[in-house]
Design an enzyme around this catalytic site. Structure first.
Site, PDB file in Angstrom:
ATOM      1  N   HIS A 133      40.725  -2.756 -17.614  1.00 14.59           N
ATOM      2  CA  HIS A 133      41.883  -1.954 -16.890  1.00 14.59           C
ATOM      3  C   HIS A 133      42.136  -0.704 -18.223  1.00 14.59           C
ATOM      4  O   HIS A 133      42.317   0.419 -17.579  1.00 14.59           O
ATOM      5  CB  HIS A 133      43.108  -2.761 -16.765  1.00 14.59           C
ATOM      6  CG  HIS A 133      42.855  -3.516 -15.674  1.00 14.59           C
ATOM      7  ND1 HIS A 133      42.691  -3.271 -14.432  1.00 14.59           N
ATOM      8  CD2 HIS A 133      43.248  -4.999 -15.405  1.00 14.59           C
ATOM      9  CE1 HIS A 133      42.764  -4.453 -13.497  1.00 14.59           C
ATOM     10  NE2 HIS A 133      42.959  -5.199 -14.298  1.00 14.59           N
TER      11      HIS A 133
ATOM     12  N   HIS B  78      38.626  -8.699 -18.888  1.00 15.78           N
ATOM     13  CA  HIS B  78      39.119  -8.237 -17.802  1.00 15.78           C
ATOM     14  C   HIS B  78      40.223  -7.096 -18.188  1.00 15.78           C
ATOM     15  O   HIS B  78      40.274  -5.895 -17.660  1.00 15.78           O
ATOM     16  CB  HIS B  78      39.716  -9.475 -17.029  1.00 15.78           C
ATOM     17  CG  HIS B  78      40.400  -8.913 -15.840  1.00 15.78           C
ATOM     18  ND1 HIS B  78      39.893  -9.105 -14.360  1.00 15.78           N
ATOM     19  CD2 HIS B  78      41.598  -8.645 -15.568  1.00 15.78           C
ATOM     20  CE1 HIS B  78      40.697  -8.710 -13.676  1.00 15.78           C
ATOM     21  NE2 HIS B  78      41.984  -8.349 -14.332  1.00 15.78           N
ATOM     22  N   GLU B  79      41.287  -7.648 -19.166  1.00 14.95           N
ATOM     23  CA  GLU B  79      42.352  -6.593 -19.276  1.00 14.95           C
ATOM     24  C   GLU B  79      41.812  -5.344 -20.018  1.00 14.95           C
ATOM     25  O   GLU B  79      42.218  -4.115 -19.723  1.00 14.95           O
ATOM     26  CB  GLU B  79      43.497  -7.239 -20.139  1.00 14.95           C
ATOM     27  CG  GLU B  79      44.007  -8.252 -19.524  1.00 14.95           C
ATOM     28  CD  GLU B  79      44.740  -7.766 -18.018  1.00 14.95           C
ATOM     29  OE1 GLU B  79      45.175  -6.752 -18.172  1.00 14.95           O
ATOM     30  OE2 GLU B  79      44.756  -8.989 -17.258  1.00 14.95           O
TER      31      GLU B  79
END
Length: 310
Positions: free
Chosen positions: A223, A219-220
């Protein structure tokens, strides 16, 4: 300092937009840890301008079809394990297992997790994979316990490679917030703030219930690759700026079979890795997200001199 973070959805102090484990809000905290619509709009305009300058257009689908956006990209990866001398240590096998999860997630190979559901899952291969170039361990109590406060000296001391190399740090980020990252648009002018930090207990086999399959890092890193949350901007344009992720008013919490929080076509992307569901229920990126991250890598990170990016 804005950025992006995956957090357990209770308030708590977060440095950026974040994934939380229990959410009682719509990811609009008052502590400045999320992006405003104006910020998102400015970031998307900057991306479009760079895409046009490099490729002469902004239609990512057409550019990908013409192979002007690279069809496959291998991202060099360094993993930096922070400890306090007792807690936080990770074996080489644990690091390699995390990398395997990343490659499965970005390669569209997590769909097997959905076999118990009636929904047919078609997770996209994003065209991005990760090559582990090295791992190291550093003992520093302050860095381990407060990685956000010490982010600049941590990255100044440990980061390897240029803007196209992903530096992933593990530390005791906390249970309210699982990890944080920065976006590629912010690389320039922010030296030392180009990596991703996740809680070491979120790695595969870690001790965080529901968040211990390595999807926090996926998920990170999303980004870091230029993706916003799927619920960004709620039901209002431009949403997350990707054309095949339906608008979503609220983050997904737990593991619902389905939900719909916005009018218009499609249901919420509850299994998308850029949402907030349990790790066991996160398994897909969309084709549009794959095109977006390859385009972001091309214009912000690949071939960018180290002197012009953080």
């Amino acid at each position: 300092m804005p950025g992006s973070a995956r957090v357990h959805p209770t308030y708590g102090t977060a440095p950026s937009c974040a994934r939380r484990t229990t959410v009682t809000r719509s990811e609009r905290p008052t502590d400045g840890d999320t992006l405003t619509p104006d910020q998102i709009g400015a970031m998307l305009r900057d991306f479009a301008a760079r895409l046009r300058a490099r490729y002469g257009g902004t239609d990512e689908r057409a550019l990908a079809a013409a192979h002007r956006i690279p069809p496959r990209i291998v991202v060099p990866l360094w993993v930096h394990v922070l400890t306090d001398g007792q807690n936080g240590r990770l074996s080489r096998a644990a690091v390699e297992q995390q990398v395997a999860v990343l490659n499965a997630a970005y390669g569209g190979r997590l769909a097997g997790a959905a076999r118990s559901t009636a929904r047919r899952v078609q997770a996209a291969d994003t065209g991005v994979s990760f090559r582990l170039d090295g791992a190291d361990e550093t003992t520093n109590v302050q860095w381990f316990q407060r990685p956000h406060d010490y982010r600049i000296p941590i990255e100044a001391a440990l980061a390897r490679g240029g803007p196209g190399t992903l530096n992933l740090y593990t530390a005791a980020v906390g249970f309210d917030m699982l990890g944080f990252s920065t976006f590629p648009q912010w690389a320039r002018g922010r030296p030392g703030l180009g990596g991703v930090v996740v809680d070491y207990r979120s790695l595969p086999g870690g001790t965080f219930p529901h968040f211990n399959r390595g999807l926090t890092a996926a998920h990170e890193i999303g980004h870091w690759l230029g993706l916003f949350h799927t619920f960004e901007n709620g039901c209002q344009p431009p949403g997350d700026g990707v054309d095949d992720t339906p608008y979503e008013a609220l983050p997904t919490i737990g593991c619902p079979a389905s939900k719909k929080t916005c009018p218009g076509p499609g249901t919420d992307p509850v299994h998308n890795i850029m949402d907030y569901a349990f790790d066991s229920c996160m398994w897909e990126f969309t084709p549009g997200q794959g095109r977006r991250i390859r385009a972001m890598l091309a214009v912000y990170r690949i071939g960018v001199p180290a002197s012009s990016a953080g």
